[in-house]
Scaffold this motif. Structure first.
Motif, PDB file in Angstrom:
ATOM      1  N   ALA A   1     -23.137  19.223  40.434  1.00  0.00           N
ATOM      2  CA  ALA A   1     -22.718  19.496  41.803  1.00  0.00           C
ATOM      3  C   ALA A   1     -22.478  18.219  42.601  1.00  0.00           C
ATOM      4  O   ALA A   1     -21.976  18.259  43.710  1.00  0.00           O
ATOM      5  N   GLN A   2     -22.842  17.071  42.058  1.00  0.00           N
ATOM      6  CA  GLN A   2     -22.688  15.804  42.772  1.00  0.00           C
ATOM      7  C   GLN A   2     -21.210  15.419  42.874  1.00  0.00           C
ATOM      8  O   GLN A   2     -20.408  15.735  42.013  1.00  0.00           O
ATOM      9  N   THR A   3     -20.903  14.727  43.935  1.00  0.00           N
ATOM     10  CA  THR A   3     -19.534  14.255  44.123  1.00  0.00           C
ATOM     11  C   THR A   3     -19.286  13.048  43.228  1.00  0.00           C
ATOM     12  O   THR A   3     -20.224  12.401  42.767  1.00  0.00           O
ATOM     13  N   ALA A   4     -18.039  12.748  43.006  1.00  0.00           N
ATOM     14  CA  ALA A   4     -17.678  11.608  42.168  1.00  0.00           C
ATOM     15  C   ALA A   4     -18.092  10.307  42.849  1.00  0.00           C
ATOM     16  O   ALA A   4     -18.152  10.220  44.075  1.00  0.00           O
ATOM     17  N   LEU A   5     -18.352   9.307  42.049  1.00  0.00           N
ATOM     18  CA  LEU A   5     -18.725   8.001  42.586  1.00  0.00           C
ATOM     19  C   LEU A   5     -17.506   7.326  43.206  1.00  0.00           C
ATOM     20  O   LEU A   5     -16.376   7.516  42.768  1.00  0.00           O
ATOM     21  N   THR A   6     -17.779   6.521  44.203  1.00  0.00           N
ATOM     22  CA  THR A   6     -16.697   5.738  44.809  1.00  0.00           C
ATOM     23  C   THR A   6     -16.269   4.657  43.821  1.00  0.00           C
ATOM     24  O   THR A   6     -17.026   4.303  42.906  1.00  0.00           O
ATOM     25  N   PRO A   7     -15.076   4.116  43.990  1.00  0.00           N
ATOM     26  CA  PRO A   7     -14.639   3.040  43.084  1.00  0.00           C
ATOM     27  C   PRO A   7     -15.605   1.850  43.055  1.00  0.00           C
ATOM     28  O   PRO A   7     -15.870   1.280  42.005  1.00  0.00           O
ATOM     29  N   ALA A   8     -16.148   1.492  44.199  1.00  0.00           N
ATOM     30  CA  ALA A   8     -17.102   0.375  44.250  1.00  0.00           C
ATOM     31  C   ALA A   8     -18.369   0.714  43.461  1.00  0.00           C
ATOM     32  O   ALA A   8     -18.916  -0.137  42.757  1.00  0.00           O
ATOM     33  N   ALA A   9     -18.827   1.954  43.560  1.00  0.00           N
ATOM     34  CA  ALA A   9     -20.018   2.365  42.816  1.00  0.00           C
ATOM     35  C   ALA A   9     -19.743   2.370  41.317  1.00  0.00           C
ATOM     36  O   ALA A   9     -20.600   1.981  40.520  1.00  0.00           O
ATOM     37  N   LEU A  10     -18.550   2.800  40.916  1.00  0.00           N
ATOM     38  CA  LEU A  10     -18.179   2.776  39.498  1.00  0.00           C
ATOM     39  C   LEU A  10     -18.175   1.345  38.951  1.00  0.00           C
ATOM     40  O   LEU A  10     -18.677   1.095  37.854  1.00  0.00           O
ATOM     41  N   VAL A  11     -17.630   0.422  39.725  1.00  0.00           N
ATOM     42  CA  VAL A  11     -17.625  -0.981  39.312  1.00  0.00           C
ATOM     43  C   VAL A  11     -19.058  -1.493  39.192  1.00  0.00           C
ATOM     44  O   VAL A  11     -19.407  -2.170  38.222  1.00  0.00           O
ATOM     45  N   ALA A  12     -19.900  -1.150  40.156  1.00  0.00           N
ATOM     46  CA  ALA A  12     -21.293  -1.590  40.128  1.00  0.00           C
ATOM     47  C   ALA A  12     -22.020  -1.046  38.900  1.00  0.00           C
ATOM     48  O   ALA A  12     -22.777  -1.772  38.247  1.00  0.00           O
ATOM     49  N   VAL A  13     -21.779   0.210  38.560  1.00  0.00           N
ATOM     50  CA  VAL A  13     -22.411   0.802  37.375  1.00  0.00           C
ATOM     51  C   VAL A  13     -21.924   0.112  36.114  1.00  0.00           C
ATOM     52  O   VAL A  13     -22.714  -0.218  35.227  1.00  0.00           O
ATOM     53  N   ARG A  14     -20.630  -0.128  36.020  1.00  0.00           N
ATOM     54  CA  ARG A  14     -20.087  -0.795  34.832  1.00  0.00           C
ATOM     55  C   ARG A  14     -20.636  -2.208  34.683  1.00  0.00           C
ATOM     56  O   ARG A  14     -20.969  -2.643  33.581  1.00  0.00           O
ATOM     57  N   VAL A  15     -20.738  -2.933  35.792  1.00  0.00           N
ATOM     58  CA  VAL A  15     -21.308  -4.282  35.743  1.00  0.00           C
ATOM     59  C   VAL A  15     -22.765  -4.222  35.305  1.00  0.00           C
ATOM     60  O   VAL A  15     -23.207  -5.019  34.467  1.00  0.00           O
ATOM     61  N   ALA A  16     -23.513  -3.268  35.836  1.00  0.00           N
ATOM     62  CA  ALA A  16     -24.923  -3.124  35.453  1.00  0.00           C
ATOM     63  C   ALA A  16     -25.063  -2.819  33.970  1.00  0.00           C
ATOM     64  O   ALA A  16     -25.944  -3.367  33.292  1.00  0.00           O
ATOM     65  N   VAL A  17     -24.196  -1.979  33.433  1.00  0.00           N
ATOM     66  CA  VAL A  17     -24.245  -1.642  32.007  1.00  0.00           C
ATOM     67  C   VAL A  17     -23.945  -2.871  31.165  1.00  0.00           C
ATOM     68  O   VAL A  17     -24.643  -3.156  30.188  1.00  0.00           O
ATOM     69  N   ILE A  18     -22.933  -3.624  31.538  1.00  0.00           N
ATOM     70  CA  ILE A  18     -22.574  -4.832  30.785  1.00  0.00           C
ATOM     71  C   ILE A  18     -23.709  -5.850  30.826  1.00  0.00           C
ATOM     72  O   ILE A  18     -24.090  -6.418  29.797  1.00  0.00           O
ATOM     73  N   LEU A  19     -24.272  -6.084  32.005  1.00  0.00           N
ATOM     74  CA  LEU A  19     -25.370  -7.045  32.119  1.00  0.00           C
ATOM     75  C   LEU A  19     -26.589  -6.613  31.316  1.00  0.00           C
ATOM     76  O   LEU A  19     -27.264  -7.448  30.708  1.00  0.00           O
ATOM     77  N   THR A  20     -26.850  -5.326  31.284  1.00  0.00           N
ATOM     78  CA  THR A  20     -27.967  -4.801  30.497  1.00  0.00           C
ATOM     79  C   THR A  20     -27.734  -5.026  29.010  1.00  0.00           C
ATOM     80  O   THR A  20     -28.644  -5.446  28.282  1.00  0.00           O
ATOM     81  N   LYS A  21     -26.526  -4.759  28.542  1.00  0.00           N
ATOM     82  CA  LYS A  21     -26.197  -4.993  27.126  1.00  0.00           C
ATOM     83  C   LYS A  21     -26.336  -6.466  26.771  1.00  0.00           C
ATOM     84  O   LYS A  21     -26.882  -6.820  25.732  1.00  0.00           O
ATOM     85  N   TRP A  22     -25.832  -7.343  27.639  1.00  0.00           N
ATOM     86  CA  TRP A  22     -25.921  -8.776  27.386  1.00  0.00           C
ATOM     87  C   TRP A  22     -27.378  -9.231  27.323  1.00  0.00           C
ATOM     88  O   TRP A  22     -27.745 -10.031  26.463  1.00  0.00           O
ATOM     89  N   ALA A  23     -28.194  -8.738  28.232  1.00  0.00           N
ATOM     90  CA  ALA A  23     -29.617  -9.122  28.248  1.00  0.00           C
ATOM     91  C   ALA A  23     -30.312  -8.658  26.970  1.00  0.00           C
ATOM     92  O   ALA A  23     -31.126  -9.396  26.396  1.00  0.00           O
ATOM     93  N   GLU A  24     -29.989  -7.451  26.518  1.00  0.00           N
ATOM     94  CA  GLU A  24     -30.595  -6.942  25.288  1.00  0.00           C
ATOM     95  C   GLU A  24     -30.162  -7.770  24.080  1.00  0.00           C
ATOM     96  O   GLU A  24     -30.983  -8.113  23.227  1.00  0.00           O
ATOM     97  N   ARG A  25     -28.872  -8.109  24.009  1.00  0.00           N
ATOM     98  CA  ARG A  25     -28.394  -8.937  22.898  1.00  0.00           C
ATOM     99  C   ARG A  25     -29.078 -10.298  22.891  1.00  0.00           C
ATOM    100  O   ARG A  25     -29.497 -10.792  21.848  1.00  0.00           O
TER     101      ARG A  25
ATOM    102  N   ARG B   1     -25.308 -16.668  17.775  1.00  0.00           N
ATOM    103  CA  ARG B   1     -24.182 -16.110  18.528  1.00  0.00           C
ATOM    104  C   ARG B   1     -24.532 -16.028  20.007  1.00  0.00           C
ATOM    105  O   ARG B   1     -25.682 -15.853  20.387  1.00  0.00           O
ATOM    106  N   LYS B   2     -23.518 -16.137  20.850  1.00  0.00           N
ATOM    107  CA  LYS B   2     -23.709 -16.020  22.304  1.00  0.00           C
ATOM    108  C   LYS B   2     -23.904 -14.559  22.674  1.00  0.00           C
ATOM    109  O   LYS B   2     -23.456 -13.653  21.982  1.00  0.00           O
ATOM    110  N   PHE B   3     -24.574 -14.315  23.781  1.00  0.00           N
ATOM    111  CA  PHE B   3     -24.917 -12.954  24.176  1.00  0.00           C
ATOM    112  C   PHE B   3     -23.700 -12.085  24.448  1.00  0.00           C
ATOM    113  O   PHE B   3     -23.759 -10.877  24.347  1.00  0.00           O
ATOM    114  N   TRP B   4     -22.580 -12.684  24.803  1.00  0.00           N
ATOM    115  CA  TRP B   4     -21.394 -11.876  25.094  1.00  0.00           C
ATOM    116  C   TRP B   4     -20.586 -11.544  23.840  1.00  0.00           C
ATOM    117  O   TRP B   4     -19.676 -10.735  23.887  1.00  0.00           O
TER     118      TRP B   4
END
Length: 75
Positions: A15-39, A70-73
């Motif tokens: 029932a939640q509304t779609a995320l704003t474009p800025a929120a989508l970018v923030a989520v994607r950045v958070a996911v990438i940073l999390t993956k890099w930190a784990e690697r 290897r580098k984290f990225w």
């Protein structure tokens, strides 16, 4: 009882509304940073394993060193 709670949670999320474009970018950045930190963390730990533990996971020292260097990225 747990099934009813899970169904209510899914209904709430649907029932939640779609995320704003800025929120989508923030989520994607958070996911990438999390993956890099784990690697980075797992590669650092891999470089510290002794030969016995490397054999347990099916790696030799050279392969483990290549991966640890290897580098984290890098995938």
């Amino acid at each position: 009882m747990a099934h009813a709670t899970q169904s209510a949670s899914i209904a709430y999320l649907g029932a939640q509304t779609a995320l704003t474009p800025a929120a989508l970018v923030a989520v994607r950045v958070a996911v990438i940073l999390t993956k890099w930190a784990e690697r980075r963390r797992t590669r650092l730990h891999l470089g510290q394993l002794d030969d016995h533990l490397l054999r347990d996971v099916g790696l030799d020292r050279l392969t483990a060193k290549r991966e640890a260097d290897r580098k984290f990225w890098q995938v």
